[in-house]
Scaffold this active site. Structure first.
Site, mmCIF file in Angstrom:
data_model
loop_
_atom_site.group_PDB
_atom_site.id
_atom_site.type_symbol
_atom_site.label_atom_id
_atom_site.label_comp_id
_atom_site.label_asym_id
_atom_site.label_seq_id
_atom_site.Cartn_x
_atom_site.Cartn_y
_atom_site.Cartn_z
ATOM 1 C CD GLU A 210 -2.250 1.413 2.658
ATOM 2 O OE1 GLU A 210 -2.527 0.554 3.506
ATOM 3 O OE2 GLU A 210 -2.188 2.625 2.906
ATOM 4 C CB CYS A 247 -2.590 5.639 3.591
ATOM 5 S SG CYS A 247 -3.256 4.603 4.864
HETATM 6 P P1 NAP Z 1 9.353 3.871 3.683
HETATM 7 O O1 NAP Z 1 10.528 4.731 3.518
HETATM 8 O O2 NAP Z 1 8.734 3.315 2.442
HETATM 9 O O3 NAP Z 1 9.769 2.658 4.637
HETATM 10 C C1 NAP Z 1 8.915 1.610 4.987
HETATM 11 C C2 NAP Z 1 9.704 0.329 5.172
HETATM 12 O O4 NAP Z 1 10.199 -0.106 3.912
HETATM 13 C C3 NAP Z 1 10.921 0.502 6.063
HETATM 14 O O5 NAP Z 1 11.106 -0.689 6.771
HETATM 15 C C4 NAP Z 1 12.028 0.700 5.077
HETATM 16 O O6 NAP Z 1 13.275 0.330 5.580
HETATM 17 C C5 NAP Z 1 11.610 -0.189 3.942
HETATM 18 N N1 NAP Z 1 12.147 0.273 2.670
HETATM 19 C C6 NAP Z 1 12.074 1.524 2.157
HETATM 20 N N2 NAP Z 1 12.686 1.584 0.958
HETATM 21 C C7 NAP Z 1 13.167 0.342 0.723
HETATM 22 C C8 NAP Z 1 13.922 -0.235 -0.343
HETATM 23 N N3 NAP Z 1 14.297 0.480 -1.403
HETATM 24 N N4 NAP Z 1 14.231 -1.546 -0.250
HETATM 25 C C9 NAP Z 1 13.860 -2.268 0.825
HETATM 26 N N5 NAP Z 1 13.153 -1.795 1.849
HETATM 27 C C10 NAP Z 1 12.812 -0.493 1.817
HETATM 28 O O7 NAP Z 1 8.199 4.600 4.446
HETATM 29 P P2 NAP Z 1 8.212 5.445 5.815
HETATM 30 O O8 NAP Z 1 9.478 5.309 6.571
HETATM 31 O O9 NAP Z 1 6.974 5.030 6.484
HETATM 32 O O10 NAP Z 1 7.989 6.944 5.390
HETATM 33 C C11 NAP Z 1 8.598 7.574 4.319
HETATM 34 C C12 NAP Z 1 7.530 8.113 3.382
HETATM 35 O O11 NAP Z 1 6.576 7.095 3.080
HETATM 36 C C13 NAP Z 1 6.667 9.223 3.917
HETATM 37 O O12 NAP Z 1 7.235 10.470 3.829
HETATM 38 C C14 NAP Z 1 5.458 9.101 3.063
HETATM 39 O O13 NAP Z 1 5.648 9.771 1.858
HETATM 40 C C15 NAP Z 1 5.313 7.671 2.788
HETATM 41 N N6 NAP Z 1 4.272 6.956 3.562
HETATM 42 C C16 NAP Z 1 3.115 6.711 2.939
HETATM 43 C C17 NAP Z 1 2.126 5.997 3.592
HETATM 44 C C18 NAP Z 1 0.851 5.689 2.917
HETATM 45 O O14 NAP Z 1 0.058 4.995 3.504
HETATM 46 N N7 NAP Z 1 0.611 6.149 1.718
HETATM 47 C C19 NAP Z 1 2.322 5.540 4.904
HETATM 48 C C20 NAP Z 1 3.537 5.805 5.517
HETATM 49 C C21 NAP Z 1 4.508 6.518 4.820
HETATM 50 P P3 NAP Z 1 14.241 1.328 6.432
HETATM 51 O O15 NAP Z 1 14.190 0.798 7.795
HETATM 52 O O16 NAP Z 1 15.568 1.231 5.807
HETATM 53 O O17 NAP Z 1 13.660 2.701 6.318
#
Ligand code: NAP
Length: 462
Positions: A210, A247
């Site tokens: 998601e 979200c």
């Molecule tokens: P995220 O950066 O996507 O991280 C979520 C999880 O995925 C973390 O465990 C992260 O690991 C891992 N991950 C991220 N990129 C990866 C990659 N290239 N390969 C493998 N694993 C990866 O999300 P976030 O920390 O929740 O927030 C960052 C941004 O996500 C926010 O600014 C927002 O834009 C978006 N967000 C959207 C929603 C939604 O529901 N639409 C919800 C939450 C966040 P790490 O431990 O290394 O970070």
């Protein structure tokens, strides 16, 4: 993953009563640690205590809901055909699955959250990759799960927990040959990366990600004129709820140009700027919000209505349609009003947004009569279409769909909230010509639980 596979070989065969008791035991263990868990999550996520208490209750309720589902049993969709051949079918668990904890829900979409609960209900074993933004909460929740494992006698490694960077630990988990499915909530780039890893494997596996949604809200003219104050209250609260870190946050508003719209925008801006501000979940999210707002406000033709706790901006539909950047998500309390000259422009804007989790229409009876085509259009875009309510607030129930066309999720056929979330972790298997004693209990003749939905012997005879 080897331990997870070994656990799955036993856990996947546990009787429904034992599996249900395990889920209930996790809920009980979480409840018994409520105060400490909420305090830790508060320290790590900066989310307010009432919200975290509510989220923990939601988490335990989800576990109990899946326990009821497993006990009742019809979710396996058992079907029996006794025509020329004896053919029977049911849903069986995929195998070991990997669940990524989400930053914005330390309980409900994390270690013992909806992905884990639905996978365990299905009979899958789970490896959780905890989110670094609430690593201690994640470990404490895992402690509760471990006690539940001991209490209910399911295999020791039915659930495991690891921490580490997504790009190394997370990637290795997704790429591992024993992994059979992945659950994820987070950024578009993160979700896309996991989909890529999964597709590049020798044996590709499904990723239920998601990712990103701006949740368009159409404010129709009659209601905008008659109910301005109520609409302002509803949407100011929805846009700033949890500092916009949901979200289902309404990031895109649409309305026809009118004096009523100008009044609405001024009042919405004032209300949003007065909302109580609090820190965002982690510095990464705060930085990407600040950058996202800046990038958006740098676009030509956009005008700021108000900047305070949240940001409200507006743009003409013709400008919106020329610049794809306006379709991007700014995760946080940001909302863009698209001002449309007429219904044709409004339709064009909706036809040009990407797949969404939700689509909302605010309307009077008269508006609904005049704009049935707009409502139909919202249903083609989104997994949940709402009339006269804010999109934030996702109820956990059988009929909930928290999913939607790409990029809202990686697979629009599924939901990550509600009872049918279990369908992500199963596949159908057909048993042909099996002697009764070799069939799964659910498919045996005379199964006292009578869970068959369909016995189509009669169809074949007619
Ligand atoms: P995220 O950066 O996507 O991280 C979520 C999880 O995925 C973390 O465990 C992260 O690991 C891992 N991950 C991220 N990129 C990866 C990659 N290239 N390969 C493998 N694993 C990866 O999300 P976030 O920390 O929740 O927030 C960052 C941004 O996500 C926010 O600014 C927002 O834009 C978006 N967000 C959207 C929603 C939604 O529901 N639409 C919800 C939450 C966040 P790490 O431990 O290394 O970070």
């Amino acid at each position: 993953m080897q331990r997870s596979l070994a656990a799955f070989k036993e856990y996947g065969k546990t009787p429904p009563t034992q599996r249900a008791a395990f889920l209930e035991q996790i809920a009980a263990q979480l409840e018994s640690r409520r105060e400490a868990l909420v305090a830790t999550a508060h320290e790590e996520s900066r989310l307010p205590l009432p919200r975290l208490n509510g989220e923990l209750t939601r988490t335990t309720n989800q576990l109990k809901m899946f326990a009821r589902l497993v006990r009742e049993g019809s979710w396996v969709e058992a079907s029996i055909d006794k025509g020329d051949k004896d053919i029977r079918k049911m849903l069986v668990p995929l195998g070991p699955v990997v669940v990524f904890g989400a930053s914005n829900f330390p309980f409900a979409f994390s270690t013992a959250g909806g992905d884990t609960a639905s996978a365990l209900a299905a009979g899958a074993s789970v490896v959780v990759k905890g989110h670094s933004a609430h690593a201690r909460t994640s470990e404490a929740v895992f402690g509760a799960v471990l006690d539940a494992i001991r209490e209910s006698g399911v295999p020791e490694h039915t659930v495991q927990h690891v921490l580490g960077p997504g790009s190394t630990t997370g990637k290795a988990l997704v790429m591992h040959p024993h992994t059979t499915g992945v659950g994820f909530t987070g950024s578009f780039s993160g979700g896309r990366a996991l989909m890529r890893y999964a597709a590049e494997r020798e044996r590709p596996v499904p990723v239920f990600a998601e990712m990103s949604s701006i949740n368009p809200v159409v404010l129709l003219p009659d209601t905008l004129h008659k109910n301005t104050a109520a609409l302002v209250k509803t949407f100011a609260a929805s846009i700033t709820l949890g500092m916009g870190q949901f979200c289902t946050n309404p990031g895109l508003l649409l309305a026809l140009e009118s004096p009523a719209l100008e009044v609405f925008l001024q009042q919405l801006g004032a209300e949003v700027s007065q909302a109580q501000a609090h820190d965002m979940l982690h510095s990464g999210i705060a930085d990407s919000y600040a950058e996202g707002v800046k990038d958006m406000l740098d676009q030509e033709g956009i005008a700021v209505v108000q900047r305070g706790t949240g940001v409200i901006a507006k743009v003409a539909a013709a400008v919106f349609l020329r610049n794809p950047h306006f379709r991007e998500e700014v995760f946080g309390p940001f909302s863009l009003m698209v001002v449309c000259k007429d219904k044709t422009e409004m339709t064009a804007v909706l036809e040009n947004v990407k797949g969404q989790l939700t689509g909302t229409v605010m309307a009077t009876e008269k508006d609904l009569e005049d704009h049935s085509d707009i409502i139909a259009l919202q249903a083609t875009l989104a997994g949940r279409v709402i009339i006269n309510d804010a999109p934030t607030g996702v109820e956990v129930c059988n009929s909930m769909v928290h999913g939607g066309p790409f990029p809202a999720t990686s697979d629009a056929r599924f939901t990550s909230v509600g009872a049918t979330a279990i369908k992500r972790w199963v596949r159908p298997v057909c048993f042909q010509g099996f002697p009764g004693h070799l069939l799964p209990e659910e498919l045996q003749d005379g199964n006292p639980r009578k869970i068959w939905r369909l016995v189509n012997e009669q169809w074949l005879n007619t």
